[in-house]
Design an enzyme around this catalytic site. Structure first.
Site, mmCIF file in Angstrom:
data_model
loop_
_atom_site.group_PDB
_atom_site.id
_atom_site.type_symbol
_atom_site.label_atom_id
_atom_site.label_comp_id
_atom_site.label_asym_id
_atom_site.label_seq_id
_atom_site.Cartn_x
_atom_site.Cartn_y
_atom_site.Cartn_z
ATOM 1 N N ARG A 107 0.821 -1.234 0.000
ATOM 2 C CA ARG A 107 0.000 0.000 0.000
ATOM 3 C C ARG A 107 0.846 1.271 0.000
ATOM 4 N NH1 ARG A 107 -2.355 -3.595 -1.222
ATOM 5 N NH2 ARG A 107 -4.156 -4.561 -0.238
ATOM 6 N N SER A 139 -10.311 -0.195 4.135
ATOM 7 C CA SER A 139 -9.443 -0.501 5.286
ATOM 8 C C SER A 139 -8.833 0.787 5.810
ATOM 9 C CB SER A 139 -8.324 -1.446 4.860
ATOM 10 O OG SER A 139 -8.882 -2.694 4.531
ATOM 11 N N GLU A 196 -3.951 3.718 6.626
ATOM 12 C CA GLU A 196 -3.881 3.413 5.184
ATOM 13 C C GLU A 196 -4.659 4.498 4.428
ATOM 14 O OE1 GLU A 196 -4.638 -0.647 3.922
ATOM 15 O OE2 GLU A 196 -5.570 0.044 2.067
HETATM 16 C C1 FAD Z 1 -15.542 -0.636 0.228
HETATM 17 C C2 FAD Z 1 -14.078 -0.437 -0.055
HETATM 18 C C3 FAD Z 1 -13.262 -1.540 -0.280
HETATM 19 C C4 FAD Z 1 -11.901 -1.375 -0.543
HETATM 20 N N1 FAD Z 1 -11.125 -2.477 -0.783
HETATM 21 C C5 FAD Z 1 -9.819 -2.316 -1.110
HETATM 22 C C6 FAD Z 1 -9.000 -3.456 -1.413
HETATM 23 O O1 FAD Z 1 -9.428 -4.603 -1.397
HETATM 24 N N2 FAD Z 1 -7.705 -3.241 -1.728
HETATM 25 C C7 FAD Z 1 -7.158 -1.986 -1.774
HETATM 26 O O2 FAD Z 1 -5.971 -1.862 -2.091
HETATM 27 N N3 FAD Z 1 -7.912 -0.898 -1.474
HETATM 28 C C8 FAD Z 1 -9.216 -1.032 -1.148
HETATM 29 N N4 FAD Z 1 -9.972 0.067 -0.857
HETATM 30 C C9 FAD Z 1 -9.338 1.407 -0.813
HETATM 31 C C10 FAD Z 1 -9.343 2.153 -2.148
HETATM 32 O O3 FAD Z 1 -10.393 1.696 -2.998
HETATM 33 C C11 FAD Z 1 -7.998 2.020 -2.865
HETATM 34 O O4 FAD Z 1 -6.953 2.568 -2.094
HETATM 35 C C12 FAD Z 1 -8.012 2.719 -4.231
HETATM 36 O O5 FAD Z 1 -6.851 2.357 -4.940
HETATM 37 C C13 FAD Z 1 -8.102 4.230 -4.106
HETATM 38 O O6 FAD Z 1 -8.404 4.741 -5.380
HETATM 39 P P1 FAD Z 1 -9.214 6.112 -5.562
HETATM 40 O O7 FAD Z 1 -9.294 6.396 -7.014
HETATM 41 O O8 FAD Z 1 -10.483 6.092 -4.833
HETATM 42 O O9 FAD Z 1 -8.187 7.135 -4.886
HETATM 43 P P2 FAD Z 1 -8.480 8.256 -3.797
HETATM 44 O O10 FAD Z 1 -9.091 7.659 -2.592
HETATM 45 O O11 FAD Z 1 -9.214 9.395 -4.418
HETATM 46 O O12 FAD Z 1 -6.987 8.713 -3.462
HETATM 47 C C14 FAD Z 1 -6.122 7.841 -2.798
HETATM 48 C C15 FAD Z 1 -4.688 8.363 -2.947
HETATM 49 O O13 FAD Z 1 -4.309 8.263 -4.312
HETATM 50 C C16 FAD Z 1 -3.848 9.524 -4.790
HETATM 51 N N5 FAD Z 1 -4.216 9.604 -6.205
HETATM 52 C C17 FAD Z 1 -5.453 9.447 -6.746
HETATM 53 N N6 FAD Z 1 -5.388 9.602 -8.090
HETATM 54 C C18 FAD Z 1 -4.085 9.858 -8.394
HETATM 55 C C19 FAD Z 1 -3.362 10.108 -9.603
HETATM 56 N N7 FAD Z 1 -3.964 10.163 -10.786
HETATM 57 N N8 FAD Z 1 -2.021 10.311 -9.525
HETATM 58 C C20 FAD Z 1 -1.381 10.300 -8.330
HETATM 59 N N9 FAD Z 1 -2.006 10.076 -7.151
HETATM 60 C C21 FAD Z 1 -3.342 9.854 -7.180
HETATM 61 C C22 FAD Z 1 -4.536 10.553 -3.916
HETATM 62 O O14 FAD Z 1 -3.808 11.752 -3.858
HETATM 63 C C23 FAD Z 1 -4.539 9.839 -2.565
HETATM 64 O O15 FAD Z 1 -3.285 9.988 -1.949
HETATM 65 C C24 FAD Z 1 -11.336 -0.063 -0.583
HETATM 66 C C25 FAD Z 1 -12.165 1.045 -0.360
HETATM 67 C C26 FAD Z 1 -13.518 0.866 -0.095
HETATM 68 C C27 FAD Z 1 -14.370 2.091 0.113
#
Ligand code: FAD
Length: 306
Positions: A179, A228, A298
């Site tokens: 992560r 998480s 996280e």
């Molecule tokens: C119900 C649920 C289940 C989940 N299950 C998992 C799982 O199984 N495994 C897992 O790994 N995660 C899980 N997550 C967490 C989340 O979905 C992941 O971390 C996902 O990768 C975040 O993506 P996002 O587009 O929503 O990013 P955001 O939440 O919008 O941002 C997360 C981070 O990424 C950065 N970021 C976003 N876009 C960019 C970009 N284009 N360039 C550079 N940085 C960027 C942001 O600045 C921030 O630091 C879960 C979340 C939920 C709500």
């Protein structure tokens, strides 16, 4: 925070900008938690060239933050200063390529990567079915599930740095760990190239259905949550430590530790960013007290308190 002033200054100094700027935009609606304050200015770039132009011209003193689909974000109630960038349609293409590869823009939801791969008979990317973010978030978080993570399937990523320079970064240059991505914080990912392997579409689609069904059973995926909350510390599972510390169901206002999966925090109604963060910090303190382990967030916490 005066978003209208900043927006006015940006419009005046960036005559060739094609993307949209919007002052004082609530971020509540752009995060899974549905909590927190506004962006001073929200910028939606038209495409990578527009983003590069913006970053090359915007004064270094203006803070720039990128967000994805907000599924891993806790925005504080005072909002985010400077410019918040959210990639949209210009970063939304996903295509299967020769050699069992998939190329996807940073705004493509992970689930669409999984589906495009499945339909093209490309196995190995079905784990993205369970992660509710987009490709940019997966690249930054090294998103993973079901025994696989982004660093294992990534060939290279395109990115723009804070000065507007475009880079193609091979996976080895991204310093990935659990992560965690070692790329500088100011790097904005715009595209990813993933490597899969030959597979049967029907079999991959069935695997994706299984992943979806499993998630529904063990995670509160229909709630307002950030997934998480804490990383699993080496040798431990965060949820077990939280359970042992007696935190299952604990609440601060409308912010609650999920009964279903106690490493998930939930906004049950009108929780503020502060309620959620205070609850998270209370959990950390109780876990430290009972097991001596310091949990590491996280979820990314962004912005300033009210
Ligand atoms: C119900 C649920 C289940 C989940 N299950 C998992 C799982 O199984 N495994 C897992 O790994 N995660 C899980 N997550 C967490 C989340 O979905 C992941 O971390 C996902 O990768 C975040 O993506 P996002 O587009 O929503 O990013 P955001 O939440 O919008 O941002 C997360 C981070 O990424 C950065 N970021 C976003 N876009 C960019 C970009 N284009 N360039 C550079 N940085 C960027 C942001 O600045 C921030 O630091 C879960 C979340 C939920 C709500």
């Amino acid at each position: 925070m005066n978003g209208r002033d900043l927006e006015g200054r940006l419009v005046a100094s960036l005559p060739k900008l094609r993307g949209r700027l919007k002052a004082e935009t609530p971020l509540k609606d752009l995060t899974w938690f549905r909590a927190g304050g506004p962006a001073e200015v929200l910028y939606s770039p038209s495409d990578e060239a527009d983003l590069a132009y913006f970053l090359s011209e915007v004064p270094a003193a203006v803070p720039v933050t990128v967000i994805g689909l907000g599924s891993n974000l806790l925005v504080r109630d005072g909002g985010i200063e400077g410019v918040v960038i959210r990639l949209g349609r210009g970063f939304g293409e996903v295509t299967a390529e020769d050699g069992y590869r998939v190329r996807a823009g940073a705004a493509v939801p992970d689930v669409k990567v999984a589906r495009a791969a499945a339909e093209a008979g490309i196995a190995g990317l079905s784990f993205y079915r369970g992660i509710p973010g987009c490709v940019g978030g997966a690249l930054r978080m090294n998103g993973g599930a079901h025994g696989r993570e982004t660093k294992e399937v990534l060939v290279e990523a395109r990115a723009v740095d804070r000065k507007g320079n475009v880079h193609v970064l091979p996976v080895a240059a991204l310093g990935y760990a659990y992560r965690h991505c070692g790329a500088p914080d100011d790097v904005i990912f715009t595209e990813a190239l993933f490597q899969g392997e030959p597979g049967e579409p029907a079999k991959i689609l069935a695997e994706m259905d299984e992943i979806a069904a499993y998630r529904e059973e063990v995670q509160p995926i229909k709630s307002r949550t950030g997934g998480s909350t804490f990383k699993n510390p080496p040798g431990h599972k965060a949820w077990q430590l939280i359970d042992r510390a007696g935190c299952r169901g604990l609440n601060v206002g409308d912010a609650k530790v999920s009964e279903m999966h106690c490493n998930f925090l939930i906004n049950e109604g009108n929780a503020s960013g502060a309620d959620l963060e205070t609850l998270g910090e209370t959990v950390r303190a109780r876990v430290k007290e009972t097991s001596g382990v310091e949990l590491e967030w996280e979820i990314k916490r962004l912005g300033i308190p009210a």
